[in-house]
Design a protein around this motif. Structure first.
Motif, PDB file in Angstrom:
ATOM      1  N   CYS A  35      23.083 -86.495 -98.207  1.00  0.00           N
ATOM      2  CA  CYS A  35      24.021 -85.411 -98.537  1.00  0.00           C
ATOM      3  C   CYS A  35      24.123 -85.214-100.048  1.00  0.00           C
ATOM      4  N   ARG A  65      22.115 -80.266 -94.653  1.00  0.00           N
ATOM      5  CA  ARG A  65      23.158 -80.770 -95.556  1.00  0.00           C
ATOM      6  C   ARG A  65      23.585 -79.685 -96.548  1.00  0.00           C
ATOM      7  N   GLU A 109      25.789 -77.341 -94.676  1.00  0.00           N
ATOM      8  CA  GLU A 109      27.100 -77.936 -94.412  1.00  0.00           C
ATOM      9  C   GLU A 109      27.992 -77.842 -95.640  1.00  0.00           C
ATOM     10  N   TYR A 110      27.414 -78.088 -96.812  1.00  0.00           N
ATOM     11  CA  TYR A 110      28.191 -77.992 -98.051  1.00  0.00           C
ATOM     12  C   TYR A 110      28.660 -76.557 -98.273  1.00  0.00           C
ATOM     13  N   VAL A 119      32.150 -80.206-105.807  1.00  0.00           N
ATOM     14  CA  VAL A 119      31.205 -81.209-105.313  1.00  0.00           C
ATOM     15  C   VAL A 119      31.916 -82.512-104.962  1.00  0.00           C
ATOM     16  N   TRP A 144      34.022 -82.401-101.761  1.00  0.00           N
ATOM     17  CA  TRP A 144      33.218 -82.455-100.534  1.00  0.00           C
ATOM     18  C   TRP A 144      32.665 -83.858-100.296  1.00  0.00           C
ATOM     19  N   LEU A 145      32.152 -84.475-101.354  1.00  0.00           N
ATOM     20  CA  LEU A 145      31.593 -85.822-101.213  1.00  0.00           C
ATOM     21  C   LEU A 145      32.687 -86.838-100.881  1.00  0.00           C
ATOM     22  N   VAL A 196      22.900 -81.719-102.058  1.00  0.00           N
ATOM     23  CA  VAL A 196      23.789 -80.923-102.908  1.00  0.00           C
ATOM     24  C   VAL A 196      23.282 -80.917-104.347  1.00  0.00           C
TER      25      VAL A 196
END
Length: 465
Positions: A80, A38, A41-42, A59, A62-63, A84
């Motif tokens: 996820c 995760r 991926e971020y 942030v 992305w979320l 992060v």
């Protein structure tokens, strides 16, 4: 656990601290592996700035994108968010203080199929047969086999919906019907006999020790059954045991306790709790607020379709206007992106979706406090963004009460009790408070005078003379 191997995306100086943090959270090596995935991926999606400079924008973008993936399960979404969060904490990035982490962690809670907001639309009238169909009164307009009720429960729900009762009333009444039929079956008594109803009411008090309000609700459900389904009056029941459990006085917090509670909340939870206290709205009235319900010009909130199907107006606190404006800006941005990706619709009550085809995607119908994630409507199959689940705020208020060291039994409705009591303490007349709360009878509002009449600004103790 996560092996100490290099990652092409994670800076070398952050790799080991991240691995250590992940290992403390992980239950297995595979679990830890996915946390690191995760993080990667971020970083692969957000590479514009050094990690130490990442703020709320990177942030939340992305979320929000993850929240539009309906294939991602609730636990994967929370994973996820946690991953992060670990990255931001290790990198000491500004995002750790700027992002409302509690909102994103709880934002994956989806509305149940039978949730009070959407339940009636998502719940067809299909129930298990709990009574022979000979006991069912078929309405005159039942002109097809499909429209005829197939069970007592089916006929009961149809009668409730014909009368236009609230969905929560439908749920509670149907539950009482099932309890009553189960009781009659176990005692081998006639469901349609008044003596069975009297015996059931005795059972609730003598064996179940229910409160008076609970017994009254059961009686109302059974009166409805006889009147609207059996098409006969229940008549005189004679003597039966009445519950003697006294009605509790509402718990009220002082202004100092209110401030202590709110200081333990942050982000959207603090804003919603402040609205509960500042407007006197019920929990679901705040959760279901739409953009069109906020009237900044007149400094008021329109509460639509509240308890009893009534609308009312309540004052909008001046000190919350700036924060609500900021909240709407965030929601508008989110809504704009949803529309660009082919989503952006919300659930509409009753038949409005058929009447106004484009209203579901319009700005004014969006929720003020939307969920962090899109969800598939179980009946229509459409991907929509519902409001936040009420359990998010309920849990936050409970936790804040414990953190503030409050010894009282505090929940979201306590803030509504405090709103009414503090208005009365400041000299507002009880009729005004009744209108703001949406009570049909002033006697309901009178219960808030208990603080005025006992102690405090009311009667002084002789020990203090």
């Amino acid at each position: 656990m996560v092996p100490n191997q290099a990652s092409p995306l994670v800076p070398s100086e952050l790799l080991q601290p991240i691995i250590n943090k992940i290992n403390t959270l992980s239950k297995s090596q595979q679990h830890a592996h996915w946390y690191m995935r995760r993080v990667e991926e971020y970083l692969s999606a957000v590479q514009r700035r050094p990690i130490s400079e990442h703020g709320a924008r990177e942030v939340t973008e992305w979320l929000s994108e993850l929240g539009r993936k309906t294939t991602l399960t609730d636990w994967q979404f929370r994973q996820c968010v946690e991953a992060v969060g670990i990255l931001m904490r290790v990198a000491q990035a500004p995002a750790i203080d700027q992002v409302d982490w509690k909102f994103w962690l709880a934002g994956g809670v989806a509305l149940e199929n039978n949730h009070p907001t959407t339940g009636r639309n998502n719940t067809p009238i299909t129930h298990a047969v709990i009574e022979p169909s000979s006991n069912i009164a078929v309405p005159e307009d039942a002109d097809s086999v499909e429209s005829k009720p197939r069970s007592l429960s089916d006929a009961y729900v149809r009668a409730v919906r014909r009368e236009g009762l609230a969905y929560k009333t439908e749920q509670s009444y149907t539950a009482w019907l099932q309890r009553y039929v189960s009781y009659c079956t176990s005692r081998k008594v006639d469901t349609r006999a008044a003596s069975s109803v009297r015996s059931f009411l005795d059972y609730l008090v003598l064996e179940r020790n229910v409160a008076a309000s609970t017994q009254n609700q059961a009686l109302n459900a059974l009166v409805f059954l006889f009147r609207k389904v059996f098409m006969s009056e229940l008549g005189e029941l004679g003597d039966f045991a009445h519950s003697k459990r006294q009605r509790r006085l509402p718990v009220v917090m002082t202004r100092g306790e209110i401030q202590a509670l709110l200081s333990q909340l942050d982000g959207r939870n603090e804003l919603m709790a402040s609205l509960l206290y500042g407007t006197g709205m019920r929990l679901m009235e705040v959760i279901r607020l739409r953009v069109k319900d906020l009237d900044f010009g007149y400094r008021q909130v329109h509460v639509r379709n509240a308890k009893g199907g009534k609308d009312r107006v309540t004052p909008l606190p001046e000190r919350l206007i700036e924060r609500l404006t900021h909240q709407l800006e965030e929601v508008r941005l989110q809504h704009r992106v949803d529309l660009e990706q082919g989503y952006g619709e919300v659930w509409l009550p009753e038949a409005l979706e058929r009447k106004w085809a484009k209203a579901a995607a319009s700005w004014e119908w969006q929720y003020v406090f939307p969920s962090a994630r899109l969800a598939v409507d179980p009946r229509s199959g459409k991907v929509r963004r519902h409001h936040m689940h009420e359990s998010v705020l309920q849990k936050a208020v409970k936790s804040a009460s414990r953190a503030a060291g409050l010894a009282k039994r505090i929940n979201c409705h306590t803030l509504r009790h405090s709103f009414a009591t503090h208005l009365l303490e400041n000299g507002y007349d009880i009729r005004t408070v009744q209108e703001l709360l949406g009570h049909a009878d002033v006697s309901t509002t009178m219960i808030y005078t208990h603080v005025l009449n006992r102690g405090g600004a009311g009667v002084r103790s002789p020990l203090d003379f």
